[in-house]
Design a protein around this motif. Structure first.
Motif, short mmCIF file in Angstrom:
data_model
loop_
_atom_site.label_atom_id
_atom_site.label_comp_id
_atom_site.label_asym_id
_atom_site.label_seq_id
_atom_site.Cartn_x
_atom_site.Cartn_y
_atom_site.Cartn_z
N TYR A 202 10.49 10.63 2.07
CA TYR A 202 9.31 11.27 2.79
C TYR A 202 9.87 11.86 3.72
N LEU A 203 8.33 13.52 3.77
CA LEU A 203 8.89 14.47 5.04
C LEU A 203 7.72 14.37 5.93
N ASP A 204 8.12 14.85 7.20
CA ASP A 204 7.18 15.46 8.47
C ASP A 204 6.15 13.94 7.94
N VAL A 205 6.37 12.65 8.08
CA VAL A 205 5.46 11.51 7.48
C VAL A 205 4.71 11.07 9.30
N ALA A 206 3.53 10.92 9.22
CA ALA A 206 2.90 10.37 10.70
C ALA A 206 2.93 8.66 10.66
N ARG A 207 2.62 8.56 9.37
CA ARG A 207 2.60 6.97 9.24
C ARG A 207 2.57 6.64 7.78
N VAL A 208 3.31 5.19 7.02
CA VAL A 208 2.46 4.53 6.88
C VAL A 208 1.78 3.20 5.98
N GLU A 209 0.62 3.22 5.70
CA GLU A 209 0.66 2.10 5.72
C GLU A 209 0.15 1.35 4.33
N VAL A 210 0.57 0.39 5.00
CA VAL A 210 0.28 -0.84 3.09
C VAL A 210 -1.06 -2.12 3.28
N LEU A 211 -1.82 -1.41 2.69
CA LEU A 211 -2.84 -2.14 2.47
C LEU A 211 -2.43 -3.87 1.90
N ARG A 212 -3.16 -5.23 1.95
CA ARG A 212 -2.33 -6.37 0.87
C ARG A 212 -4.09 -7.23 0.67
N GLY A 213 -4.53 -6.76 -0.71
CA GLY A 213 -5.56 -7.34 -1.30
C GLY A 213 -6.82 -6.15 -1.78
N PRO A 214 -7.44 -6.29 -2.52
CA PRO A 214 -8.22 -5.17 -2.64
C PRO A 214 -9.33 -4.17 -1.81
N GLN A 215 -9.33 -3.20 -1.93
CA GLN A 215 -9.46 -2.57 -1.39
C GLN A 215 -10.97 -1.32 -1.95
N GLY A 216 -11.54 -1.87 -2.84
CA GLY A 216 -12.75 -1.37 -2.93
C GLY A 216 -13.63 -0.04 -2.58
N THR A 217 -14.04 -1.26 -1.17
CA THR A 217 -15.65 -0.21 -0.70
C THR A 217 -14.22 0.46 0.63
#
Length: 983
Positions: free
Chosen positions: A131-146
């Motif tokens: 990771y380089l100069d990251v604001a944040r990392v988000e991990v969303l669990r479950g289907p995210q098609g919309t």
């Protein structure tokens, strides 16, 4: 495997920590320091993570640094129900709630979408670069098609970089550690005028190898990589914003793509029925190479039965006679290249004559526009281009064979005359154009890919003051990929040159000499590629090549509507329409296949001598309507400061694809059961309930989720007939997740998460287990086929007993056993000296057609998968991290420890002893001395404190190379110190 008591104890610690946090919250409310609010864009708008009705974990750059999470693979330590493993070829498997990418195909899509600043990247190096100069990392669990790019059935990992700002900023960091590790990071943010800004960040890492190659006495699996990111932002007025980002990553080192290779040796049976087997040659032909034993037993550190390899058996061609009138074979009949060898039990120790080579290069360019059409409507455009190149080569086996090639020095022809002239094995050493000179068997693989992707997304978002808001979008992805996988073996090349390409018209004193393989050559012709590995032409038939080309075009329209039913109740409804179009160009493999220019047939079973002609394109189209429906409630409760309760239903979809093409064999010479050309799309119905709570005056956050998945056509692959055969299985999954952050005062903070997962493959599902084709049925036996037949087969035990009971030479019995698998002996075209038109085994008193009389055409019995667990779906994951900070004037000292636990799981859908992955845990500690006023930070850390080497996953190789298992493990204990300065 950790005992049940140990598992309960570890989980009790985690649960107790959560309970302590809840119980202590009210008592400590008065002196509490609020937990920092995390702003996320999980719904494509900036919101507090506690207000988003989605199971999402978010890590700021500070949180990543505190936990020493430096790449995507380490996110498992911060997110419940997540597992990660490198894959055998060019990608990886990041699994959320048991849903990952177990399909191996150029045309397969990732189940967990990896996004760079909200743009999905089908191929990426975000799990290899740091990771380089990251604001944040988000991990969303479950289907995210919309919400995100293409449909993702498992979830989304979104890495969001820092963008140029209006304040001058700089940062430098230097780090050193064990394995001679050296790291540098730097960034500078330059505002230019009132409307424009530039930001440049760069990082480099070098370290020595983790693994010791005892044969070459070298350290392999090192790292030499660097990343740069240049971004520019222009904001001429309050209504218009734009930025462009270019990120470049490059790695060039000797990193291993996979870990050590394990095998429980299969010596072959000593009896068949009433027949006792005394010939090692016969036992070898009844051995599958490796047995399906536990990877944790001492026996797993063996080597395959190399005498079972068809290429070793065929290499026993006569070179001539020695001075004692004894026939000398190139490779003596019955040779086992690995006879007597054992392996070290150290997973970080290998023995190979070929050190790995690893090169990867990735570029991502993203152009973003935001325009406020009105005060309440915003139009967003994201355009991205990604280019990814990958090259990885390593020893196919990771252990060195014995010397096997005989010397041609001092040999005589059948007339007793000395063989003079060119000697292809002078001194007993054979020269392969790709692998060099050796008297041992050498096998090397090469995985390479060339990919490019265009992406365009448009979104229109509202910010009305009333009850109703919406987000509408459309996107298009154009993705092209060319993937190659090669296996080189000097015995393959030897057979091409000195079995198939021998010119029998040359005088005997010239020995076994080859003739050029040209379009006019009137003989069996198998082209040998003369180019080196580094400059490979790729058109030879002296090696295995799986060539795969795919062009994917996908577009979708999607949107979500948000309606406040009351001040405390909100309804979210989203829909997506996806249209996928994939065109796969199949190039069948051509290992040791040639063409006989003098006749219409070919004894090798091939049609061409050189190159890889393509078959007709496989054109596939799917469309799907998916979406989600969420009802969330924000009650006012006496015992919480803020609470969100939500229930959701979502429908997920992931496209299918084409299986890689098989060997291009002439069915009049060799016949085998057809396999599926394509695999189906995945669909999931996901139900979820969750709650997010802030308590104790903001000092405590406690989030909980429960979910149920009904899965259709989950994609899983295994190596069959030298290709990655993708199959589909229905399943169901349910589980629960807990996440908490507790900060009772300024000094102390506790982070914890807990995940439980229960997966089950649907009743009635089945698949052929290549490690156990007979499924314990004693009436059938596993046999090794002829060289051009890629996979083992099964045949009736009574027929094997009949063949072995006849008083025929061992060589003839061996050929008859191969005929039981089908193939050329059925028509007599296998051996040009054998002209009988009758099926070969009639000489043994029976007739047999494996394609019609054996289960699944001789491939084996299906294993019943009903009720089995999905692969890489551990029942338990848990993490507890605690830190305490001492303050003194302008300085602070923070001591932190993190404990991670992952329960046992399975590597394959068969859930056998061979598939079991034991539970493992991991401890990381750090000490950080910081002076915020001066911008100085000194940090020391230890990762993997107890230097553990668990097997985190495994991959089973092909039948014709012995069914060995490539295993993957963690990095060893890493110790480092760093100093950074921000200005």
């Amino acid at each position: 495997m950790a005992s049940a008591a140990c598992v309960r104890a570890r989980l009790a610690v985690t649960v107790s920590a959560l309970a302590l946090a809840v119980a202590a919250g009210p008592a400590l409310a008065q002196e509490a320091t609020q937990v920092e609010d995390v702003i996320v864009t999980a719904q494509k708008r900036e919101e507090s993570i506690q207000q988003v009705p989605i199971a999402v974990s978010a890590l700021s750059s500070e949180a990543l640094n505190e936990r020493k999470i430096e790449g995507g693979s380490e996110l498992v330590r911060a997110v419940p129900n997540v597992s990660f493993s490198k894959a055998n070829f060019s990608m990886y498997n990041f699994s959320i709630r048991g849903v990952g990418t177990k399909a191996i195909s150029a045309s397969s899509d990732p189940a967990v979408a990896v996004s760079f600043n909200s743009t999905p990247l089908i191929r990426n190096r975000l799990f290899e670069q740091e990771y380089l100069d990251v604001a944040r990392v988000e991990v969303l669990r479950g289907p995210q098609g919309t919400l995100y790019g293409r449909n993702a059935t498992g979830g989304v990992v979104n890495m969001i970089p820092n963008l140029p700002g209006r304040e001058f900023e700089g940062f430098v960091k230097a780090e050193a550690g064990n394995y001679d590790s050296r790291r540098m990071q730097a960034l500078i943010n330059l505002p230019i005028g009132e409307t424009f800004a530039l930001r440049l960040a760069g990082a480099a890492t070098q370290r020595d190898g983790f693994d010791h190659n005892t044969f070459n006495d070298t350290q392999v699996n090192d790292r030499d990589l660097w990343s740069t990111r240049l971004s520019a932002a222009w904001e001429p007025n309050d209504r218009f914003r734009s930025n462009v980002i270019w990120e470049h990553f490059k790695e060039d080192d000797h990193r291993s793509r996979t870990g050590k290779q394990l095998c429980t040796n299969d010596p072959g049976p000593t009896t068949v029925g009433a027949v006792t087997i005394t010939s090692s040659l016969i036992r070898n032909r009844l051995s599958q190479g490796c047995l399906p034993g536990s990877l944790y037993n001492d026996a797993a550190y063996g080597v395959p039965n190399g005498g079972a390899f068809a290429h070793i058996f065929l290499a026993s061609v006569s070179l001539g006679q020695n001075a004692a009138n004894q026939t000398v074979f190139a490779v003596p009949l019955g040779t086992d290249p690995y006879a007597g060898l054992t392996q070290s039990r150290d997973l970080r120790e290998i023995a190979t004559s070929y050190d790995p080579v690893f090169r990867a290069k990735n570029d991502v360019v993203q152009f973003n526009l935001e325009f406020d059409l009105t005060d309440k409507l915003k139009l967003i455009s994201q355009t991205a281009y990604a280019k990814d190149d990958y090259y990885s080569s390593q020893d196919y086996n990771r252990f060195v064979s014995n010397p096997i090639f005989s010397s041609t020095d001092g040999l005589f022809d059948v007339l007793g005359q000395p063989i003079v002239g060119k000697s292809f094995l002078s001194g007993g050493y054979y020269t392969d154009p790709q692998l060099g000179t050796s008297n041992r068997m050498i096998s090397v693989d090469l995985s390479r890919s060339d990919n490019r992707q265009w992406t365009q997304e448009l979104r229109l978002q509202s910010a009305f003051d009333g009850r109703f808001n919406f987000s509408l979008g459309a996107n298009y992805i154009d993705f092209k990929s060319a993937d190659d996988y090669f296996v080189f073996n000097n015995v393959f090349t030897f057979l091409a040159e000195y079995y198939y390409n021998v010119d029998v018209a040359l005088p005997t004193e010239q020995g076994r000499q080859t003739a050029p393989c040209t379009p006019t050559t009137p003989k069996e012709c198998v082209y040998v590629d003369p180019t080196s590995l580094e400059n490979l032409a790729g058109d030879g038939h002296n090696y295995f090549r799986s060539k795969n080309a795919i062009h994917t075009r996908s577009w979708g329209v999607f949107g979500e509507a948000y309606y406040d039913l009351t001040p405390n109740w909100r309804l979210t409804a989203g829909l997506r329409y996806t249209d996928d179009h994939k065109v796969s160009t199949p190039y069948p493999s051509q290992l040791l296949l040639g063409a006989d220019r003098g006749s219409p047939g070919s004894s090798s079973g091939g049609y061409v001598s050189r190159g890889y002609p393509a078959l007709d394109d496989i054109d596939q189209r799917w469309d799907a309507v998916t979406g989600r429906l969420v009802l969330d409630w924000k009650p006012e409760l006496s015992f919480t400061d803020a609470t969100l309760v939500y229930a959701s239903y979502s429908r997920g979809y992931k496209g299918g694809g084409a299986n890689p093409p098989r060997v291009d064999i002439n069915p009049t010479v060799i016949q085998y059961q057809p396999l599926a050309e394509t695999f189906d799309p995945e669909y999931v119905n996901a139900f979820e309930i969750g709650t997010k709570n802030t308590l104790a005056g903001g000092a405590l956050r406690l989030n909980a989720t429960a979910f149920y998945y009904d899965y259709t056509n989950y994609q899983v692959s295994q190596i069959v007939d030298r290709i990655s055969l993708n199959e589909n299985f229905d399943s169901r999954t349910w589980g629960v997740e807990l996440e908490t952050v507790f900060r009772p005062n300024r000094n102390f903070r506790l982070d914890a998460n807990l995940g439980y997962l229960n997966t089950k493959i649907a009743d009635g599902e089945g698949s052929i287990d290549v490690m156990n084709r007979t499924q314990g049925n004693d009436d059938w036996m596993v046999l090794r086929p002829w060289l051009q037949v890629p996979s083992n087969c099964i045949a009736p035990t009574r027929y094997v007993e009949t063949i072995l009971s006849r008083p025929f030479p061992v060589e003839l019995q061996t050929l008859a056993l191969q005929a039981l698998c089908g193939g050329s002996l059925r028509t007599g075209t296998f051996n040009p000296n054998f002209t009988s038109t009758l099926p070969f085994w009639r000489f043994f008193g029976f007739t047999y057609d494996p394609l019609t009389e054996a289960p699944n055409g001789g491939r084996g019995f299906e294993a019943d998968l009903s009720g089995n667990e999905l692969p890489n779906a551990p029942n338990w994951t848990a993490n507890v991290g605690a830190q305490y900070t001492f303050f003194k004037d302008d300085w602070s000292l923070t001591l932190r420890g993190d404990y991670y636990y992952q329960g046992s799981s399975w590597a394959r859908v068969y859930n056998t002893e061979y598939d079991r992955l034991k539970a493992w845990d991991n401890v990381n500690v750090s000490a950080t001395l910081e002076n915020p006023t001066a911008g100085l930070v000194f940090q020391a850390y230890v990762k993997n404190l107890f230097d553990k080497t668990p097997i985190t996953d495994t991959f089973t190789n092909s039948d014709d190379t012995g069914l060995t298992a490539n295993v993957f493990t963690l990095d060893p204990r890493l110790v480092g110190v760093s100093v950074s300065k921000r200005f």
